[in-house]
Enzyme design. Structure first.
Site, PDB file in Angstrom:
ATOM      1  N   ASP A   2      31.775  15.851  47.550  1.00  0.00           N
ATOM      2  CA  ASP A   2      30.478  16.463  47.266  1.00  0.00           C
ATOM      3  C   ASP A   2      29.368  15.669  47.952  1.00  0.00           C
ATOM      4  O   ASP A   2      28.980  14.593  47.491  1.00  0.00           O
ATOM      5  CB  ASP A   2      30.260  16.504  45.748  1.00  0.00           C
ATOM      6  CG  ASP A   2      28.869  16.986  45.356  1.00  0.00           C
ATOM      7  OD1 ASP A   2      28.140  17.493  46.230  1.00  0.00           O
ATOM      8  OD2 ASP A   2      28.517  16.857  44.165  1.00  0.00           O
ATOM      9  N   GLU A  40      25.554 -12.623  61.459  1.00  0.00           N
ATOM     10  CA  GLU A  40      25.664 -13.771  60.550  1.00  0.00           C
ATOM     11  C   GLU A  40      24.972 -13.381  59.249  1.00  0.00           C
ATOM     12  O   GLU A  40      23.766 -13.495  59.109  1.00  0.00           O
ATOM     13  CB  GLU A  40      24.998 -15.004  61.146  1.00  0.00           C
ATOM     14  CG  GLU A  40      25.588 -15.483  62.459  1.00  0.00           C
ATOM     15  CD  GLU A  40      24.818 -16.641  63.047  1.00  0.00           C
ATOM     16  OE1 GLU A  40      23.840 -17.103  62.423  1.00  0.00           O
ATOM     17  OE2 GLU A  40      25.172 -17.092  64.146  1.00  0.00           O
ATOM     18  N   GLU A  90      24.027 -13.860  55.576  1.00  0.00           N
ATOM     19  CA  GLU A  90      23.892 -14.881  54.538  1.00  0.00           C
ATOM     20  C   GLU A  90      23.841 -14.232  53.152  1.00  0.00           C
ATOM     21  O   GLU A  90      23.465 -13.061  53.024  1.00  0.00           O
ATOM     22  CB  GLU A  90      22.630 -15.718  54.786  1.00  0.00           C
ATOM     23  CG  GLU A  90      22.673 -16.461  56.114  1.00  0.00           C
ATOM     24  CD  GLU A  90      21.314 -16.993  56.551  1.00  0.00           C
ATOM     25  OE1 GLU A  90      21.288 -17.945  57.346  1.00  0.00           O
ATOM     26  OE2 GLU A  90      20.280 -16.442  56.120  1.00  0.00           O
ATOM     27  N   GLU A 116      24.451 -22.780  52.959  1.00  0.00           N
ATOM     28  CA  GLU A 116      23.229 -22.575  53.731  1.00  0.00           C
ATOM     29  C   GLU A 116      22.066 -23.367  53.129  1.00  0.00           C
ATOM     30  O   GLU A 116      22.221 -24.110  52.165  1.00  0.00           O
ATOM     31  CB  GLU A 116      22.876 -21.092  53.827  1.00  0.00           C
ATOM     32  CG  GLU A 116      23.188 -20.470  55.196  1.00  0.00           C
ATOM     33  CD  GLU A 116      22.405 -21.083  56.345  1.00  0.00           C
ATOM     34  OE1 GLU A 116      21.435 -21.832  56.100  1.00  0.00           O
ATOM     35  OE2 GLU A 116      22.763 -20.818  57.501  1.00  0.00           O
ATOM     36  N   GLU A 166      27.144 -18.948  53.966  1.00  0.00           N
ATOM     37  CA  GLU A 166      27.310 -18.137  55.177  1.00  0.00           C
ATOM     38  C   GLU A 166      28.751 -18.232  55.633  1.00  0.00           C
ATOM     39  O   GLU A 166      29.358 -19.306  55.623  1.00  0.00           O
ATOM     40  CB  GLU A 166      26.379 -18.629  56.284  1.00  0.00           C
ATOM     41  CG  GLU A 166      26.489 -17.833  57.581  1.00  0.00           C
ATOM     42  CD  GLU A 166      25.514 -18.307  58.651  1.00  0.00           C
ATOM     43  OE1 GLU A 166      25.939 -18.434  59.820  1.00  0.00           O
ATOM     44  OE2 GLU A 166      24.341 -18.560  58.320  1.00  0.00           O
ATOM     45  N   HIS A 213      21.327 -12.641  61.284  1.00  0.00           N
ATOM     46  CA  HIS A 213      21.112 -12.802  62.718  1.00  0.00           C
ATOM     47  C   HIS A 213      22.218 -12.051  63.452  1.00  0.00           C
ATOM     48  O   HIS A 213      23.399 -12.208  63.130  1.00  0.00           O
ATOM     49  CB  HIS A 213      21.158 -14.290  63.093  1.00  0.00           C
ATOM     50  CG  HIS A 213      20.274 -15.138  62.228  1.00  0.00           C
ATOM     51  ND1 HIS A 213      20.582 -16.441  61.888  1.00  0.00           N
ATOM     52  CD2 HIS A 213      19.097 -14.865  61.617  1.00  0.00           C
ATOM     53  CE1 HIS A 213      19.642 -16.935  61.117  1.00  0.00           C
ATOM     54  NE2 HIS A 213      18.721 -15.997  60.939  1.00  0.00           N
ATOM     55  N   ARG A 245      14.984 -21.500  67.051  1.00  0.00           N
ATOM     56  CA  ARG A 245      15.204 -20.647  65.889  1.00  0.00           C
ATOM     57  C   ARG A 245      13.917 -20.089  65.279  1.00  0.00           C
ATOM     58  O   ARG A 245      13.965 -19.376  64.283  1.00  0.00           O
ATOM     59  CB  ARG A 245      16.016 -21.415  64.838  1.00  0.00           C
ATOM     60  CG  ARG A 245      17.483 -21.530  65.213  1.00  0.00           C
ATOM     61  CD  ARG A 245      18.264 -22.444  64.285  1.00  0.00           C
ATOM     62  NE  ARG A 245      19.700 -22.288  64.479  1.00  0.00           N
ATOM     63  CZ  ARG A 245      20.395 -22.839  65.462  1.00  0.00           C
ATOM     64  NH1 ARG A 245      19.777 -23.572  66.366  1.00  0.00           N
ATOM     65  NH2 ARG A 245      21.698 -22.638  65.562  1.00  0.00           N
ATOM     66  N   GLU A 287      20.525 -13.272  70.521  1.00  0.00           N
ATOM     67  CA  GLU A 287      20.595 -13.245  69.062  1.00  0.00           C
ATOM     68  C   GLU A 287      19.263 -12.722  68.522  1.00  0.00           C
ATOM     69  O   GLU A 287      18.227 -13.358  68.684  1.00  0.00           O
ATOM     70  CB  GLU A 287      20.870 -14.648  68.512  1.00  0.00           C
ATOM     71  CG  GLU A 287      20.854 -14.746  67.006  1.00  0.00           C
ATOM     72  CD  GLU A 287      20.854 -16.193  66.521  1.00  0.00           C
ATOM     73  OE1 GLU A 287      20.828 -16.402  65.289  1.00  0.00           O
ATOM     74  OE2 GLU A 287      20.837 -17.107  67.362  1.00  0.00           O
ATOM     75  N   ARG A 295      17.138 -12.342  65.482  1.00  0.00           N
ATOM     76  CA  ARG A 295      17.175 -13.093  64.228  1.00  0.00           C
ATOM     77  C   ARG A 295      16.415 -12.427  63.082  1.00  0.00           C
ATOM     78  O   ARG A 295      16.469 -12.878  61.943  1.00  0.00           O
ATOM     79  CB  ARG A 295      16.601 -14.485  64.457  1.00  0.00           C
ATOM     80  CG  ARG A 295      17.442 -15.339  65.374  1.00  0.00           C
ATOM     81  CD  ARG A 295      16.820 -16.699  65.638  1.00  0.00           C
ATOM     82  NE  ARG A 295      16.623 -17.486  64.443  1.00  0.00           N
ATOM     83  CZ  ARG A 295      17.569 -18.190  63.807  1.00  0.00           C
ATOM     84  NH1 ARG A 295      18.808 -18.183  64.281  1.00  0.00           N
ATOM     85  NH2 ARG A 295      17.288 -18.891  62.731  1.00  0.00           N
TER      86      ARG A 295
END
Length: 472
Positions: A51, A129, A131, A210, A218, A267, A338, A357, A359
């Site tokens: 459904d 990645e 977390e 982490e 992580e 990330h 970062r 990457e 982030r």
């Protein structure tokens, strides 16, 4: 596995039930269970009816019949069910077996088909990645007479003075990166999660505690093609949640469950290949990136405000996207940095591991939609030759949070709220419509659903408002 292998495994492993799984528009999995003796070749040809009106974002009640079509390549034995059960992920199709344009997994598959149609590459690889937090308890309520939330963890810094058995070794605020046992209380639990992921066919690379207090962890698993990685991410979340429950804990992928400490991001590493040839590598280029990779980055950053409506689709997402908590709110790219929205890893990177990457995303995203949208943005950058250097997106090889106010003023920022991101998606979504990967109707439905969530949050009285305004 293919269909015949699945049916043979059901017989040889004495499987009692087969669990067919689908995902709704928001990214929650649902399942229907069929006795194994009722599963045959016809099940894979004809699918399993359900459904569609009972799932968020799908059909209305007068046109609710839908079909779940099993993908045998996703089959694995469920370790959490007492009776031996095989789980299989399904695509969603209409009753006449035409593709359903709101099926998130179908959209991911269409994005991969569009990539090959363009002739840019043969495959796009993604590696998230994701977390998460493991709490010992969570309580929350929201009603006319009161609202609150309360979380607790044996390793949280606020429990240093807890009475009763208290063995110390609490994780300090923002002090949870890589501590050994006994400060890291959850290493054995993460080991168990990794073992079950491996048994289910995933390739686990590593795990660790982490940065945040109160049980943030992580686990990294190896990249794969777009749709397969989205499958793996939902399997990952399923295993994390169920192992946590087995140990009397509760897992959450909320971006910002704790005030004043780091949140949980997702990330997303991305690369393109032509057969075995990596298309993002060029020796001697910036961070050894090819021009193709730079154009891909240009597409991601150019469309980032709209993308974020799909990659960070909760009101809670924007409580994480604030400066000071390693949150990438600045729309620039950089090698190894970062504090940038797009980072180019440079440590221990081979040509085939050359990647970008993104982030900004978090795990409230529906991975099929989010990964597909990122690929479409990157491909638009390649098609239009959007060079991020010419567009003012960097590279920025310094800590952005340490820049002067004048320097920061020159940097574009991520949207500050879900509504701001939705407005960006309203005005910038043509790149998603290429190749009929997304449809305008789906985007409009997504925006409507998310605005409904915003209204619920905005119209609910917040306990903080009592602190701020009660005595005025």
């Amino acid at each position: 596995m293919d269909m015949k292998t699945v049916l043979s495994t059901i017989d040889s492993e004495k499987v009692e039930y087969v669990d067919f799984r689908i995902v709704d528009l928001l990214g929650r999995q649902h399942h229907v269970t069929v006795p194994a003796y009722a599963v045959d070749e016809g099940t894979f040809r004809n699918g399993v009816a359900f459904d569609g009106s009972s799932l968020i974002g799908y059909k209305s009640i007068e046109e609710s019949d839908m079909v779940a079509m099993p993908d045998p390549a996703t089959a694995f034995i469920d370790p959490f069910v007492e009776a031996k059960t095989m789980n299989i992920v399904c695509n969603i199709v209409n009753p006449d077996y035409t593709s359903y344009d709101r099926d998130p997994r179908g959209i991911a598959l269409k994005a991969e088909a569009y990539l090959q149609q363009l002739g840019v590459a043969t495959a796009a690889y993604f590696g998230p990645e994701s977390e998460f937090f493991l709490f010992d308890s969570v309580r929350y309520d929201s009603g006319p007479s009161g609202s609150f939330f309360h979380i607790d963890s044996e390793e949280a810094f606020w429990n240093t003075g807890k009475e009763g058995q208290n063995l110390g070794y609490k994780v300090r605020n923002k002090g949870g990166y890589f501590p050994v046992q006994p400060t890291d209380t959850q290493a054995d639990i993460r080991n168990e999660m990794c073992t079950l992921m491996t048994q289910a066919g995933m390739y686990v690379e590593r795990h660790h505690h982490e940065v945040a207090t109160a049980g943030q962890g992580e686990i990294n698993f190896r990249f794969d093609t777009l749709t397969r990685t989205a499958d793996n991410l939902l399997l990952f979340k399923y295993i994390v949640r169920n192992v946590a429950a087995k140990h009397g804990k509760t897992a959450t992928f909320m971006p910002k469950p704790i005030v004043g400490d780091n949140g949980s991001g997702m990330h997303v590493h991305q690369s393109l290949f032509d057969g075995d040839t990596p298309l993002f590598y060029e020796q001697g280029g910036y961070a050894n990136l090819s021009q193709t990779a730079l154009y891909y980055i240009g597409g991601i950053l150019h469309h980032a405000p709209a993308l974020i409506a799909l990659t960070n689709p909760s009101t809670n997402s924007f409580k994480r996207l604030v400066p000071g908590y390693e949150a990438p709110v600045n729309l620039v790219f950089s090698k190894g940095n970062r504090s940038a929205a797009v980072r180019i890893p440079v440590a221990a990177v081979t040509p085939k591991a050359s990647r970008i990457e993104f982030r900004t995303p978090d795990s409230t995203a529906n991975p099929y939609l989010a990964f597909a949208a990122m690929l479409m943005a990157g491909l638009d950058g390649i098609k239009r030759k959007l060079d991020p250097r010419e567009m003012g997106f960097g590279p920025m090889d310094k800590n952005i949070y340490d820049l002067s106010d004048a320097e920061k003023h020159e940097i574009k920022s991520a949207p500050g709220s879900l509504e701001e991101a939705l407005l960006a998606l309203e005005t910038d979504h043509e790149f998603l419509l290429e190749g009929d990967v997304f449809t305008k109707e789906l985007i409009e439905s997504w925006i409507s659903l998310k605005r409904g969530e915003i209204q619920q949050v905005e119209r609910t009285v917040n306990p903080k408002e009592y602190e701020l305004y009660y005595d005025l």
